[in-house]
Motif scaffolding. Structure first.
Motif, short mmCIF file in Angstrom:
data_model
loop_
_atom_site.label_atom_id
_atom_site.label_comp_id
_atom_site.label_asym_id
_atom_site.label_seq_id
_atom_site.Cartn_x
_atom_site.Cartn_y
_atom_site.Cartn_z
N ILE A 56 -10.46 22.46 -23.41
CA ILE A 56 -10.71 21.82 -22.54
C ILE A 56 -11.77 22.86 -21.49
CG2 ILE A 56 -8.42 22.20 -21.57
CD1 ILE A 56 -8.76 25.34 -20.56
N ASN A 57 -13.28 23.19 -22.79
CA ASN A 57 -14.24 23.27 -22.61
C ASN A 57 -15.33 21.92 -21.97
OD1 ASN A 57 -13.79 25.82 -23.14
ND2 ASN A 57 -14.57 24.92 -25.68
N VAL A 58 -14.62 21.83 -20.50
CA VAL A 58 -15.43 21.02 -20.51
C VAL A 58 -15.95 21.56 -18.75
CG1 VAL A 58 -14.71 19.20 -21.61
CG2 VAL A 58 -13.56 19.75 -19.27
N ILE A 59 -16.60 21.01 -17.97
CA ILE A 59 -16.80 21.59 -16.20
C ILE A 59 -15.81 20.65 -16.20
CG2 ILE A 59 -18.63 22.01 -14.70
CD1 ILE A 59 -18.84 23.64 -16.71
N ALA A 60 -15.56 21.56 -15.45
CA ALA A 60 -14.24 20.74 -13.76
C ALA A 60 -15.02 21.23 -12.45
CB ALA A 60 -12.72 21.57 -13.73
N ASP A 61 -14.31 19.28 -12.23
CA ASP A 61 -15.25 18.87 -10.70
C ASP A 61 -14.80 20.13 -9.95
OD1 ASP A 61 -16.05 17.23 -12.12
OD2 ASP A 61 -14.25 15.23 -12.06
N PHE B 192 3.23 29.27 -10.63
CA PHE B 192 1.97 27.75 -12.06
C PHE B 192 3.41 27.00 -10.52
CE2 PHE B 192 1.11 29.90 -15.67
CZ PHE B 192 0.16 29.54 -15.78
N ASN B 193 2.48 25.55 -10.55
CA ASN B 193 3.02 24.25 -9.25
C ASN B 193 4.26 23.36 -10.32
OD1 ASN B 193 0.72 22.77 -10.29
ND2 ASN B 193 -0.32 24.01 -8.32
N SER B 194 2.95 23.90 -11.45
CA SER B 194 4.01 22.36 -12.00
C SER B 194 3.67 23.01 -14.19
CB SER B 194 3.45 21.36 -11.56
OG SER B 194 2.23 21.04 -12.53
N VAL B 195 4.50 22.30 -14.43
CA VAL B 195 4.98 22.29 -16.06
C VAL B 195 4.97 21.52 -16.41
CG1 VAL B 195 6.10 23.60 -17.85
CG2 VAL B 195 5.80 24.77 -15.25
N GLU B 196 3.82 21.21 -17.72
CA GLU B 196 4.60 19.54 -18.73
C GLU B 196 3.69 20.36 -20.24
OE1 GLU B 196 0.75 17.36 -18.98
OE2 GLU B 196 -0.20 18.10 -17.99
N VAL B 197 3.85 19.82 -21.51
CA VAL B 197 3.73 19.70 -22.51
C VAL B 197 3.27 19.23 -22.68
CG1 VAL B 197 4.69 20.20 -24.81
CG2 VAL B 197 6.08 20.63 -23.00
N ASP C 44 -3.87 27.30 -18.36
CA ASP C 44 -4.05 27.37 -16.45
C ASP C 44 -4.93 25.99 -16.01
OD1 ASP C 44 -4.16 27.89 -13.86
OD2 ASP C 44 -3.76 29.58 -13.93
N ILE C 45 -4.26 24.69 -15.39
CA ILE C 45 -5.64 23.47 -14.90
C ILE C 45 -5.19 23.69 -13.00
CG2 ILE C 45 -6.25 21.44 -15.12
CD1 ILE C 45 -6.37 22.95 -17.96
N ASP C 46 -5.83 24.40 -12.52
CA ASP C 46 -5.63 24.26 -11.61
C ASP C 46 -4.22 24.64 -10.84
OD1 ASP C 46 -8.26 23.66 -10.17
OD2 ASP C 46 -7.87 21.69 -10.73
N GLY C 47 -3.95 25.66 -11.64
CA GLY C 47 -2.48 25.77 -10.94
C GLY C 47 -1.65 25.77 -11.53
N SER C 48 -1.88 24.46 -12.30
CA SER C 48 -0.65 23.28 -13.24
C SER C 48 -0.77 24.03 -14.61
CB SER C 48 -1.03 22.23 -12.97
OG SER C 48 -0.91 21.54 -12.18
N ALA C 49 0.35 24.45 -15.11
CA ALA C 49 0.52 24.99 -16.91
C ALA C 49 0.73 23.61 -17.63
CB ALA C 49 1.98 25.82 -16.60
N LEU D 248 -8.25 35.21 -23.31
CA LEU D 248 -6.83 34.66 -21.79
C LEU D 248 -7.64 33.88 -21.35
CD1 LEU D 248 -4.80 37.87 -21.13
CD2 LEU D 248 -3.86 35.83 -22.35
N ALA D 249 -8.80 34.08 -21.31
CA ALA D 249 -9.56 33.28 -20.62
C ALA D 249 -10.74 32.00 -20.63
CB ALA D 249 -11.20 33.62 -19.84
N SER D 250 -10.35 31.73 -22.17
CA SER D 250 -10.44 30.77 -22.68
C SER D 250 -8.77 29.03 -22.01
CB SER D 250 -10.38 30.40 -23.91
OG SER D 250 -8.73 30.70 -24.63
N ARG D 251 -8.09 29.84 -21.86
CA ARG D 251 -7.02 28.94 -21.40
C ARG D 251 -7.11 28.39 -20.13
NH1 ARG D 251 -5.88 32.11 -25.87
NH2 ARG D 251 -4.31 32.72 -25.65
N ILE D 252 -8.44 28.64 -19.11
CA ILE D 252 -8.74 28.23 -17.96
C ILE D 252 -10.76 27.58 -17.75
CG2 ILE D 252 -9.98 29.44 -15.22
CD1 ILE D 252 -8.37 31.46 -16.36
N PRO D 253 -9.70 26.04 -17.65
CA PRO D 253 -11.21 25.25 -17.86
C PRO D 253 -12.31 25.84 -17.11
CG PRO D 253 -9.44 23.94 -17.00
CD PRO D 253 -8.63 25.75 -16.79
N TRP D 254 -13.77 25.49 -17.62
CA TRP D 254 -15.17 25.81 -17.27
C TRP D 254 -14.93 25.66 -15.97
CZ3 TRP D 254 -18.36 23.90 -21.83
CH2 TRP D 254 -18.08 24.83 -23.46
N GLY D 255 -15.68 26.42 -15.15
CA GLY D 255 -16.12 26.00 -13.74
C GLY D 255 -14.33 26.45 -12.94
#
Length: 265
Positions: A260-265, A245-250, A211-216, A173-180
């Motif tokens: 999403i294997n990139v270091i988030a700002d 979640f604060n917003s949802v997109e497909v 999970d991108i900063d609380g957005s799904a 499940l952690a793989s759903r969260i961007p690095w950083g």
């Protein structure tokens, strides 16, 4: 000699073996072959940690029941490991390093002479620091050593009747969260719930809720995106907002491993 015989024969000179079994087809086939050759001298171990979904744990238990192999559960929290929760590009390495240490300790307690996992030939082409960590703990990969690709694994698993032969690949499940972006229990819970909700509403089997900063951001295979009509998307948005979640997109580009294997700002 069939490839399955080759895999089973890999265990021939082993006295007692421990298989790191997740809930996927790769480690299931390894466990099957080990049990065919060694019987009760083969033990399956599943790490019941916080980044493993309940669905994966249930599948792992079902696999062991089908095979008839004894299963041990390792219960610990990788969320107590700061190297893991800070979620940099070495997250998988730290996770697998800790898992390897727990497996080695358990193997010593049960007089096991070799620990094996489900790494296959296809895995070697990806960026997988976790494989290196397991290797450093002396864990071997019979599927690699007997030249099994993913397609050959699925074909063999189907032939012997393993129910997971066509199960979509999954990752922690952690793989759903961007690095950083820090891994927390709260994020993992809402990701797991969300993926269950998406599956129930759409009947899509392979789902990632990033999970991108609380957005799904929902990822499914491209040909499945059409299932997300206006009504479904409205229901999903309501339900996912209810669990935090604060917003949802497909994602219109569709599912792609490691996107999403990139270091988030």
């Amino acid at each position: 000699m069939t490839t399955l015989e080759n895999l089973a024969n890999w265990f021939e000179d082993k006295n007692k073996v421990m298989i790191a079994l997740s809930g996927g087809v790769d480690s299931a086939l390894v466990a099957y072959a080990a049990f065919q050759k060694l019987g009760n001298s083969a033990i399956a171990v599943t790490a019941d940690y916080k980044t493993l979904s309940a669905e994966e744990l249930d599948t792992a238990k079902q696999i062991c029941s089908e095979i008839g192999i004894q299963q041990l559960l390792l219960d610990y929290s990788e969320l107590e490991n700061e190297d893991f929760t800070k979620n940099d590009s070495n997250r998988c390495f730290h996770c697998r390093m800790e898992l390897g240490e727990h497996l080695v300790k358990l193997a010593n307690e049960h007089n096991v002479d070799v620990i094996v996992d489900g790494t296959n030939l296809d895995d070697l082409g990806d960026f997988r620091p976790g494989i290196e960590a397991l290797k450093q703990n002396g864990i071997r990969s019979p599927l690699v050593e007997t030249n099994f690709s993913k397609s050959k694994i699925r074909e063999t698993a189907k032939m012997i009747g393993l129910s997971v032969h066509d199960k979509p690949s999954n990752s922690c499940l952690a793989s759903r969260i961007p690095w950083g972006q820090r891994v927390t229990a709260e994020k993992l819970i809402r990701i797991e719930f969300s993926e269950t909700i998406v599956k129930q509403l759409t009947n899509v089997k392979q789902v990632r809720v990033r999970d991108i900063d609380g957005s799904a951001r929902i990822e499914v295979e491209k040909h499945m995106i059409s299932k997300f009509d206006e009504m479904i998307l409205k229901q999903l948005t309501e339900k996912l907002k209810m669990i935090g979640f604060n917003s949802v997109e497909v994602d219109q580009e569709g599912y792609k491993p490691g996107k999403i294997n990139v270091i988030a700002d």
